[in-house]
Design a protein around this motif. Structure first.
Motif, PDB file in Angstrom:
ATOM      1  N   TYR A 147      21.795  67.152 -45.559  1.00  0.00           N
ATOM      2  CA  TYR A 147      22.910  67.490 -46.620  1.00  0.00           C
ATOM      3  C   TYR A 147      22.057  67.473 -47.940  1.00  0.00           C
ATOM      4  O   TYR A 147      21.481  66.678 -48.421  1.00  0.00           O
ATOM      5  CB  TYR A 147      23.910  66.256 -46.539  1.00  0.00           C
ATOM      6  CG  TYR A 147      24.834  66.532 -47.864  1.00  0.00           C
ATOM      7  CD1 TYR A 147      25.924  67.305 -47.592  1.00  0.00           C
ATOM      8  CD2 TYR A 147      24.722  65.895 -49.008  1.00  0.00           C
ATOM      9  CE1 TYR A 147      27.092  67.435 -48.651  1.00  0.00           C
ATOM     10  CE2 TYR A 147      25.704  66.083 -50.180  1.00  0.00           C
ATOM     11  CZ  TYR A 147      26.737  66.802 -49.791  1.00  0.00           C
ATOM     12  OH  TYR A 147      27.689  67.130 -50.703  1.00  0.00           O
ATOM     13  N   THR A 148      22.262  68.677 -48.618  1.00  0.00           N
ATOM     14  CA  THR A 148      21.302  69.021 -49.819  1.00  0.00           C
ATOM     15  C   THR A 148      22.207  69.711 -50.842  1.00  0.00           C
ATOM     16  O   THR A 148      22.915  70.523 -50.458  1.00  0.00           O
ATOM     17  CB  THR A 148      20.065  69.376 -49.455  1.00  0.00           C
ATOM     18  OG1 THR A 148      19.415  69.759 -50.740  1.00  0.00           O
ATOM     19  CG2 THR A 148      20.198  70.972 -48.725  1.00  0.00           C
ATOM     20  N   LEU A 149      21.734  69.508 -52.106  1.00  0.00           N
ATOM     21  CA  LEU A 149      22.340  70.593 -53.112  1.00  0.00           C
ATOM     22  C   LEU A 149      21.535  71.594 -53.147  1.00  0.00           C
ATOM     23  O   LEU A 149      22.085  72.615 -54.230  1.00  0.00           O
ATOM     24  CB  LEU A 149      22.653  69.712 -54.362  1.00  0.00           C
ATOM     25  CG  LEU A 149      23.353  68.283 -54.482  1.00  0.00           C
ATOM     26  CD1 LEU A 149      23.335  67.714 -55.814  1.00  0.00           C
ATOM     27  CD2 LEU A 149      24.784  68.535 -53.753  1.00  0.00           C
ATOM     28  N   ALA A 150      20.488  71.742 -52.820  1.00  0.00           N
ATOM     29  CA  ALA A 150      19.453  72.800 -53.080  1.00  0.00           C
ATOM     30  C   ALA A 150      19.806  74.220 -52.594  1.00  0.00           C
ATOM     31  O   ALA A 150      19.572  75.088 -53.042  1.00  0.00           O
ATOM     32  CB  ALA A 150      18.296  72.361 -52.486  1.00  0.00           C
ATOM     33  N   ASN A 151      20.609  74.204 -51.371  1.00  0.00           N
ATOM     34  CA  ASN A 151      20.993  75.570 -50.903  1.00  0.00           C
ATOM     35  C   ASN A 151      22.115  76.008 -51.121  1.00  0.00           C
ATOM     36  O   ASN A 151      22.891  76.832 -50.358  1.00  0.00           O
ATOM     37  CB  ASN A 151      20.577  75.308 -49.261  1.00  0.00           C
ATOM     38  CG  ASN A 151      21.592  74.414 -48.777  1.00  0.00           C
ATOM     39  OD1 ASN A 151      22.536  73.748 -49.318  1.00  0.00           O
ATOM     40  ND2 ASN A 151      21.589  74.324 -47.275  1.00  0.00           N
ATOM     41  N   ASN A 152      22.964  75.141 -51.983  1.00  0.00           N
ATOM     42  CA  ASN A 152      24.460  75.706 -52.349  1.00  0.00           C
ATOM     43  C   ASN A 152      24.841  75.481 -53.933  1.00  0.00           C
ATOM     44  O   ASN A 152      24.984  74.153 -54.114  1.00  0.00           O
ATOM     45  CB  ASN A 152      25.448  74.952 -51.384  1.00  0.00           C
ATOM     46  CG  ASN A 152      26.859  75.673 -51.487  1.00  0.00           C
ATOM     47  OD1 ASN A 152      27.277  76.313 -52.406  1.00  0.00           O
ATOM     48  ND2 ASN A 152      27.392  75.340 -50.449  1.00  0.00           N
ATOM     49  N   GLU A 153      24.762  76.498 -54.696  1.00  0.00           N
ATOM     50  CA  GLU A 153      25.270  76.267 -56.081  1.00  0.00           C
ATOM     51  C   GLU A 153      26.552  75.758 -56.194  1.00  0.00           C
ATOM     52  O   GLU A 153      26.776  75.015 -57.480  1.00  0.00           O
ATOM     53  CB  GLU A 153      25.052  77.516 -56.835  1.00  0.00           C
ATOM     54  CG  GLU A 153      23.477  77.963 -56.800  1.00  0.00           C
ATOM     55  CD  GLU A 153      23.501  79.309 -57.716  1.00  0.00           C
ATOM     56  OE1 GLU A 153      24.476  79.769 -58.147  1.00  0.00           O
ATOM     57  OE2 GLU A 153      22.322  79.840 -57.840  1.00  0.00           O
ATOM     58  N   ALA A 154      27.552  75.740 -55.277  1.00  0.00           N
ATOM     59  CA  ALA A 154      28.758  75.365 -55.582  1.00  0.00           C
ATOM     60  C   ALA A 154      29.064  73.897 -55.159  1.00  0.00           C
ATOM     61  O   ALA A 154      30.112  73.211 -55.513  1.00  0.00           O
ATOM     62  CB  ALA A 154      29.718  76.224 -54.860  1.00  0.00           C
ATOM     63  N   ARG A 155      28.037  73.537 -54.722  1.00  0.00           N
ATOM     64  CA  ARG A 155      28.399  71.938 -54.230  1.00  0.00           C
ATOM     65  C   ARG A 155      27.292  71.111 -55.138  1.00  0.00           C
ATOM     66  O   ARG A 155      26.383  71.217 -55.592  1.00  0.00           O
ATOM     67  CB  ARG A 155      27.240  71.725 -52.754  1.00  0.00           C
ATOM     68  CG  ARG A 155      27.283  70.465 -52.306  1.00  0.00           C
ATOM     69  CD  ARG A 155      26.537  70.475 -50.786  1.00  0.00           C
ATOM     70  NE  ARG A 155      27.094  71.219 -49.909  1.00  0.00           N
ATOM     71  CZ  ARG A 155      26.443  71.804 -49.017  1.00  0.00           C
ATOM     72  NH1 ARG A 155      24.844  71.448 -48.869  1.00  0.00           N
ATOM     73  NH2 ARG A 155      27.027  72.446 -47.835  1.00  0.00           N
ATOM     74  N   SER A 156      28.160  69.929 -55.241  1.00  0.00           N
ATOM     75  CA  SER A 156      27.718  69.145 -56.586  1.00  0.00           C
ATOM     76  C   SER A 156      28.104  67.801 -56.013  1.00  0.00           C
ATOM     77  O   SER A 156      27.629  66.824 -56.760  1.00  0.00           O
ATOM     78  CB  SER A 156      28.649  69.504 -57.727  1.00  0.00           C
ATOM     79  OG  SER A 156      29.975  69.349 -57.625  1.00  0.00           O
ATOM     80  N   GLU A 157      28.802  67.442 -54.997  1.00  0.00           N
ATOM     81  CA  GLU A 157      29.206  66.213 -54.585  1.00  0.00           C
ATOM     82  C   GLU A 157      27.987  65.429 -53.943  1.00  0.00           C
ATOM     83  O   GLU A 157      27.149  65.813 -53.210  1.00  0.00           O
ATOM     84  CB  GLU A 157      30.504  66.329 -53.504  1.00  0.00           C
ATOM     85  CG  GLU A 157      31.544  66.995 -53.800  1.00  0.00           C
ATOM     86  CD  GLU A 157      31.573  68.353 -53.621  1.00  0.00           C
ATOM     87  OE1 GLU A 157      30.335  68.872 -53.210  1.00  0.00           O
ATOM     88  OE2 GLU A 157      32.282  68.948 -54.018  1.00  0.00           O
TER      89      GLU A 157
END
Length: 301
Positions: A19-29
């Motif tokens: 689980y990472t925020l690095a590969n999805n700009e829409a993900r912020s959780e």
């Protein structure tokens, strides 16, 4: 509205290292918030007859294979291997409640007991009427039967939902005759039986029609479609099989450890028979929920 709901559990629950925020700009959780939202999303669909939850108990390729296998079942493609997903439960008359849940109706001991065992977890209860329908509608003149139900289902893939009361051509008559005689149809399957179902929660009802086939290798294939109340009433009036009982059930659906379970309690024709359905794609240990909430397994496959 939907034939099925597929829920892929967030990597933040069971596969945290991916689980990472690095590969999805829409993900912020954050992982904590992602898990919270994921659980709420699962709970929002409790009660859907085809609610599949795919956890992270395998690697990602294994997770995707479970999705493909479940989709294959829905569209009627045979699978190489089918795992047992039904269990007969022992009678619940002797269930005792230390502190019965106030949210369950007083007249339903199984619902009371389940709600108490589940605690704050949601429980959805549905009343179901299931009516077996004739595959053919042969007339008194002894002519070859006209199978309107098979004709209707032949258009399932075309998005048809209206009631077809028009005369059928010779090809449809031949198909109907083969079905009525227990023979194979064009895709090397044999028509076994067909039924319609009304599923009610509160004042809202949903309707469906199921055709069950046997494949060339003996596998059981179900073809389902959503129908309207008008079509349900028409098929019930015109095609209800008088040689079969009308089945009445109460179904209790809940989530346990990110898996969907449903208990079907029969009311008619056999009272109090209970069967546990493990509907979601699952791995070993699918009966853990049963032990956890205290329902005893009697056996079944």
């Amino acid at each position: 509205r939907y034939n099925a709901v597929f829920h892929l559990v967030t990597a933040a629950n069971g596969a945290e290292k991916f689980y990472t925020l690095a590969n999805n700009e829409a993900r912020s959780e954050t992982p904590e918030l992602a898990r919270e939202i994921d659980i709420k999303s699962q709970q929002a669909w409790i009660g859907h007859p085809r609610h599949y939850v795919f956890d992270n108990s395998t690697d990602f390729e294994g997770k995707m294979q479970r999705v493909v296998d479940s989709m294959a079942k829905i569209v009627g493609l045979p699978l190489v291997q089918r795992t047992p997903t039904k269990f007969i439960l022992r009678p619940f008359h002797d269930l005792s409640l230390d502190e019965p849940s106030s949210s369950a109706p007083k007249g339903d001991p199984l619902e009371q007991w389940l709600q108490t065992a589940l605690g704050e977890e949601p429980l959805m209860v549905f009343d179901v009427e299931k009516i077996y329908v004739l595959l053919n509608s042969g007339g008194a003149d002894g002519a070859a039967p006209t199978n309107k139900l098979v004709k209707r289902l032949s258009g399932m893939g075309e998005g048809k939902s209206d009631i077809d009361l028009t005369a059928m051509g010779a090809a449809a008559e031949a198909e109907a005759a083969a079905a009525g005689g227990g023979g194979g149809v064009a895709d090397d399957t044999t028509l076994e039986y067909s039924f319609i179902r009304r599923r009610t929660h509160g004042s809202n009802s949903g309707y469906g029609h199921t055709l069950v086939k046997k494949g060339a290798n003996g596998e059981r294939i179900e073809m389902k479609r959503i129908i309207s109340r008008r079509e349900y009433d028409w098929m019930k009036r015109m095609y209800a099989d008088p040689s079969r009982h009308i089945v009445l059930q109460r179904r209790y659906t809940f989530l346990w450890e990110q898996k969907t379970f449903s208990i079907h309690r029969y009311i008619q024709p056999k009272d109090e028979l209970c069967i546990l359905h493990c509907q979601a794609a699952q791995t070993d240990g699918e009966t853990d929920a049963v032990a956890a909430v205290g329902v005893s397994i009697d056996g079944g496959d």
